[in-house]
Design a protein around this motif. Structure first.
Motif, PDB file in Angstrom:
ATOM      1  N   ILE A 133      63.444  82.653  44.936  1.00  0.00           N
ATOM      2  CA  ILE A 133      64.842  82.735  45.376  1.00  0.00           C
ATOM      3  C   ILE A 133      65.240  81.485  46.151  1.00  0.00           C
ATOM      4  O   ILE A 133      66.336  80.938  45.965  1.00  0.00           O
ATOM      5  CB  ILE A 133      65.048  83.999  46.228  1.00  0.00           C
ATOM      6  N   LYS A 136      65.785  78.567  43.711  1.00  0.00           N
ATOM      7  CA  LYS A 136      67.091  78.675  43.023  1.00  0.00           C
ATOM      8  C   LYS A 136      68.233  78.347  43.974  1.00  0.00           C
ATOM      9  O   LYS A 136      69.204  77.678  43.580  1.00  0.00           O
ATOM     10  CB  LYS A 136      67.264  80.082  42.456  1.00  0.00           C
ATOM     11  N   ASN A 137      68.147  78.800  45.221  1.00  0.00           N
ATOM     12  CA  ASN A 137      69.197  78.483  46.188  1.00  0.00           C
ATOM     13  C   ASN A 137      69.249  76.984  46.479  1.00  0.00           C
ATOM     14  O   ASN A 137      70.341  76.417  46.673  1.00  0.00           O
ATOM     15  CB  ASN A 137      68.980  79.262  47.483  1.00  0.00           C
ATOM     16  N   ARG A 140      70.946  75.417  43.637  1.00  0.00           N
ATOM     17  CA  ARG A 140      72.374  75.718  43.740  1.00  0.00           C
ATOM     18  C   ARG A 140      73.049  74.816  44.770  1.00  0.00           C
ATOM     19  O   ARG A 140      74.188  74.358  44.560  1.00  0.00           O
ATOM     20  CB  ARG A 140      72.555  77.193  44.141  1.00  0.00           C
ATOM     21  N   ARG A 183      65.853  79.429  35.258  1.00  0.00           N
ATOM     22  CA  ARG A 183      65.536  80.849  35.092  1.00  0.00           C
ATOM     23  C   ARG A 183      64.965  81.099  33.702  1.00  0.00           C
ATOM     24  O   ARG A 183      65.324  80.435  32.736  1.00  0.00           O
ATOM     25  CB  ARG A 183      66.815  81.674  35.271  1.00  0.00           C
ATOM     26  N   HIS A 205      75.626  85.203  38.863  1.00  0.00           N
ATOM     27  CA  HIS A 205      74.789  85.770  39.925  1.00  0.00           C
ATOM     28  C   HIS A 205      74.508  84.744  41.012  1.00  0.00           C
ATOM     29  O   HIS A 205      74.348  85.109  42.188  1.00  0.00           O
ATOM     30  CB  HIS A 205      73.475  86.280  39.329  1.00  0.00           C
ATOM     31  N   HIS A 206      74.448  83.468  40.643  1.00  0.00           N
ATOM     32  CA  HIS A 206      74.189  82.408  41.618  1.00  0.00           C
ATOM     33  C   HIS A 206      75.454  81.636  41.969  1.00  0.00           C
ATOM     34  O   HIS A 206      75.372  80.480  42.444  1.00  0.00           O
ATOM     35  CB  HIS A 206      73.134  81.458  41.065  1.00  0.00           C
ATOM     36  N   ASN A 207      76.612  82.249  41.727  1.00  0.00           N
ATOM     37  CA  ASN A 207      77.907  81.668  42.122  1.00  0.00           C
ATOM     38  C   ASN A 207      78.142  80.298  41.485  1.00  0.00           C
ATOM     39  O   ASN A 207      78.700  79.393  42.122  1.00  0.00           O
ATOM     40  CB  ASN A 207      78.013  81.558  43.648  1.00  0.00           C
TER      41      ASN A 207
END
Length: 638
Positions: A133, A136-137, A140, A183, A205-207
């Motif tokens: 997580i 991924k953040n 992002r 992903r 989902h990840h904006n």
């Protein structure tokens, strides 16, 4: 009714006097240590120095508190009762960070109990999930509100599940082109609509705004490239600026290998080559014979000074096998046979003489006859020359930081070199083949003799031609012409207006002639949504100012658009020429190849094996997401 017994009653001593029992209960409730007896034996006095403690201030952390054996014998029961009565150890709420505070992973681990080993499989999965997580953040945050491109491919894993790999390509704040694995998603089928829904679900989902997609990169599968119902068409309907680019590495593979097999002699060559490699590597015994013969041959060549000795040279190896998705494997495939030609012939002759069955002896004899034929050796050297020319392009197309214009320049240079091989390379190739035949002690074919097709059984052969004409026209020219034609067909993006206009941002083109009109046309026709009306009015003026800013010595060292983007950030000109920097990043976002997704599937084979084929989809994605990221992301997380 049964009497409820408390846990501390289990440790009560069986004393008849009620007064002693009352005193003991009071000592437990008040946590007061008992005074050591004065008539205690001398042996017990050795631990009296560590016996002083306050039961109310006992260390609760299991990793920090003293062991029970360190206390005096009479006090051990009291310490046990105190710990049991207080219950399991839990940190105070004040020691935990608040929800709006950000703490690094190292700080959280530092506050964890020191005796925590985290050996539970469930705990390991949770830790890996947290890391996934955070990765991924971090990706992002790198993208921010910028534009990005999606690169997608799908394949089947060990448990016969269809997995879709999603890679994001973007330009970070330092001006570097990034391709990040994002992903791995399990899909129930490979229909275009299903893939599109899964991709949009992950992005939302990840904006990540779907309207910020500025490119799509897929292979040549029909469900991906379909103009009406393919994945690229469905996404293009949602986002009109998500331009589709077919994987250039995949196009190169189709042009150089698949197309060459359409020439009948080349198709026969690859069929025979596969047979030879399979026969020599069919068993461990033959593989050992091949290595032993190769070692003897290397030792002989070193003695006669035909090989140079040194660190890393003259390694003992076997015949390489080809992989359809490993785009550079064909060159290793052909080169290994040329380097081990004599050794391969020796092993085949041994099988002909000592084969266990007649079928093995017959297959080895047919393979030996094919291997030593002039046509096979001629095509072997011809294919190696073509693959050597295209190898630089093949390796460059698999780089993550490659930009599309530099890739097209490499395609142009590859086509020109192959054309030079056709015009001027015949004599050199023929001399190389003849020298090779003399080296392996095989009689050279007389090229001035008449060519007879199919050993004289050809019904349609009417013209009497020489062998040299057959090898030069029917094989040499035919193979090169078919590949040049296919390269022109596959890499026809110079005719695409988007790439023609984007070439004006190339530093070499800027130094040659700065075409502001083409840049304005590029923005107005393909990226109008990314520029406001006021920006369009200022675009021409800003690029004219930028043209004067390029008259510096540092600009002469820039070669590609990627170098230009990094130079803008480094010199902080990206803050002055905002519209120029925005245009450059949009062009760099266009995808080149699906090499990153192919690498992710290779990693899947390592993570999800036959013995671990029941891995959950989320766990598999976390396992792949963590190691595939660069060290800069992991350093920021930890």
């Amino acid at each position: 009714m049964l009497k409820v017994t408390k846990i501390h009653a289990f440790f009560k001593r069986k004393i008849t006097e009620s007064s002693d029992a009352t005193q003991e209960q009071e000592s437990i409730s008040n946590y007061k240590p008992s005074e050591p007896s004065e008539d205690r034996p001398t042996k017990a006095l050795r631990v009296e120095a560590n016996a002083t403690f306050d039961i109310n201030s006992l260390e609760r952390d299991p990793g920090l508190r003293r062991q029970i054996c360190e206390y005096v014998v009479d006090q051990r029961d009291e310490v046990r009762r105190a710990y049991i009565k207080d219950g399991p150890y839990q940190d105070l709420l004040s020691t935990y960070p608040k929800s709006n505070e950000k703490h690094s992973l190292a700080e959280v681990v530092k506050k964890a109990p020191l005796n925590a080993s985290y050996t539970s499989p469930q705990v390991k999965k949770e830790i890996l999930h947290v890391l996934g997580i955070k990765v991924k953040n971090a990706i992002r945050e790198e993208i921010g509100d910028g534009k990005f491109c999606i690169i997608v491919d799908e394949a089947r894993d060990e448990s016969k599940k269809e997995q879709m790999s999603i890679v994001l390509r973007f330009v970070d704040k330092k001006g570097l082109v990034r391709e990040r694995f994002f992903r791995l998603v399990h899909v129930k089928d490979i229909a275009a609509l299903t893939l599109k829904e899964e991709i949009f679900s992950v992005l939302l989902h990840h904006n990540l705004n779907v309207q910020n997609i500025r490119g799509q990169g897929y292979d040549d599968a029909s469900n991906m490239r379909g103009k009406w119902n393919g994945l690229q068409a469905l996404i293009l309907n949602e986002c009109s600026y998500a331009y589709y680019v077919h994987c250039m590495a995949h196009r190169l593979q189709l042009a150089l290998v698949a197309t060459s097999k359409e020439v009948i002699p080349i198709h026969h060559f690859f069929t025979k080559l596969n047979c030879i490699v399979n026969i020599d590597g069919a068993s461990c015994k033959r593989n050992d014979q091949l290595k032993a013969a190769h070692a003897e041959n290397i030792a002989h060549l070193l003695v006669v000074n035909e090989l140079e000795s040194g660190k890393g040279l003259n390694q003992i190896s076997t015949l390489q096998r080809v992989g359809d998705t490993r785009w550079s494997s064909y060159l290793k495939y052909v080169s290994s046979l040329i380097n081990m030609f004599s050794v391969t012939c020796e092993v085949l002759l041994n099988i002909v003489e000592d084969g266990a069955t007649s079928a093995q002896r017959g297959e080895a004899d047919a393979a030996y006859e094919a291997l030593t034929s002039f046509e096979f050796v001629f095509i072997l050297h011809l294919i190696r020359k073509i693959l050597e020319i295209s190898n630089s392009l093949c390796q460059a197309l698999q780089l993550k930081s490659q930009d599309i214009l530099n890739a097209m320049h490499l395609v142009s240079s590859t086509k020109s070199l192959i054309q030079s091989l056709r015009d001027e390379g015949w004599e050199e190739l023929l001399l190389e083949v003849k020298y090779f035949y003399e080296k392996v002690n095989i009689p050279v074919l007389d090229l001035n003799a008449l060519y007879v097709a199919r050993r004289g059984r050809a019904r349609h052969q009417q013209d009497k031609i020489l062998l040299e004409h057959h090898y030069k026209v029917d094989i040499f020219n035919a193979v090169i012409d078919s590949q040049l034609q296919e390269l022109n067909n596959k890499f026809n993006d110079h005719t695409v207006e988007l790439l023609i206009l984007s070439s004006t941002l190339d530093p070499k083109e800027i130094r040659r002639s700065f075409r502001v009109d083409d840049i304005c046309k590029l923005v107005q026709k393909f990226y109008l949504q990314d520029f406001a009306e006021y920006d369009m009015l200022q675009l021409r003026i800003q690029f004219e100012h930028f043209n004067h800013a390029t008259q510096v010595p540092e600009f002469e060292n820039l070669v590609t658009i990627s170098d230009l983007c990094q130079w803008l950030v480094k010199t902080r000109k990206s803050e002055i020429f905002l519209l120029v920097y925005r245009t450059v990043t949009l062009v760099l976002t266009l995808p080149i190849s699906t090499a990153t997704t192919e690498r992710s599937f290779l990693a899947t084979k390592i993570v999800k094996t036959r013995l671990r084929n029941k891995m959950e989809d989320e766990y598999l994605s976390d396992c792949k997401n963590t190691p595939e990221t660069k060290n800069d992301i992991m350093q920021r997380i930890i």
